[in-house]
Design a protein around this motif. Sequence first.
Motif, mmCIF file in Angstrom:
data_model
loop_
_atom_site.group_PDB
_atom_site.id
_atom_site.type_symbol
_atom_site.label_atom_id
_atom_site.label_comp_id
_atom_site.label_asym_id
_atom_site.label_seq_id
_atom_site.Cartn_x
_atom_site.Cartn_y
_atom_site.Cartn_z
ATOM 1 N N VAL A 1 0.835 -1.200 0.000
ATOM 2 C CA VAL A 1 0.000 0.000 0.000
ATOM 3 C C VAL A 1 0.873 1.255 0.000
ATOM 4 C CG1 VAL A 1 -1.625 1.336 1.414
ATOM 5 C CG2 VAL A 1 -2.045 -1.086 0.986
ATOM 6 N N ALA A 2 1.963 1.232 0.754
ATOM 7 C CA ALA A 2 2.880 2.376 0.778
ATOM 8 C C ALA A 2 3.492 2.604 -0.599
ATOM 9 C CB ALA A 2 3.974 2.161 1.816
ATOM 10 N N GLY A 3 3.850 1.529 -1.287
ATOM 11 C CA GLY A 3 4.406 1.651 -2.638
ATOM 12 C C GLY A 3 3.400 2.234 -3.612
ATOM 13 N N LEU A 4 2.160 1.783 -3.533
ATOM 14 C CA LEU A 4 1.120 2.322 -4.410
ATOM 15 C C LEU A 4 0.823 3.783 -4.084
ATOM 16 C CD1 LEU A 4 -1.353 -0.705 -4.525
ATOM 17 C CD2 LEU A 4 0.142 0.087 -6.367
ATOM 18 N N ALA A 5 0.802 4.132 -2.806
ATOM 19 C CA ALA A 5 0.562 5.523 -2.414
ATOM 20 C C ALA A 5 1.671 6.427 -2.925
ATOM 21 C CB ALA A 5 0.452 5.622 -0.887
ATOM 22 N N TRP A 6 2.911 5.966 -2.831
ATOM 23 C CA TRP A 6 4.037 6.733 -3.365
ATOM 24 C C TRP A 6 3.856 6.961 -4.869
ATOM 25 C CZ3 TRP A 6 7.238 5.319 -7.296
ATOM 26 C CH2 TRP A 6 8.245 6.225 -7.607
#
Length: 72
Positions: free
Chosen positions: A58-63
């Motif tokens: 999720v952090a990767g997608l948000a970035w």
Amino acid sequence: MEAEVYKGYAIWGHAIREHGDILQSERYAGSGTITIGSKFVEASGVLGSFETEEDAQVAGLAWAHAWIDSHG
């Protein structure tokens, strides 16, 4: 790895299991990648250490969303 299409870009959220002390709970490094067509656009590097694989993805997608929004 979690993938989606966002504003014409293919984006991925990655979770890489970290190897640590056997007595510690598993942790995951999160990162993101952006492509368009078959062309590489940008990668985040390590965004942090997360308790779950899903949180790292999720952090990767948000970035990736933020990067596209700020460069589009």
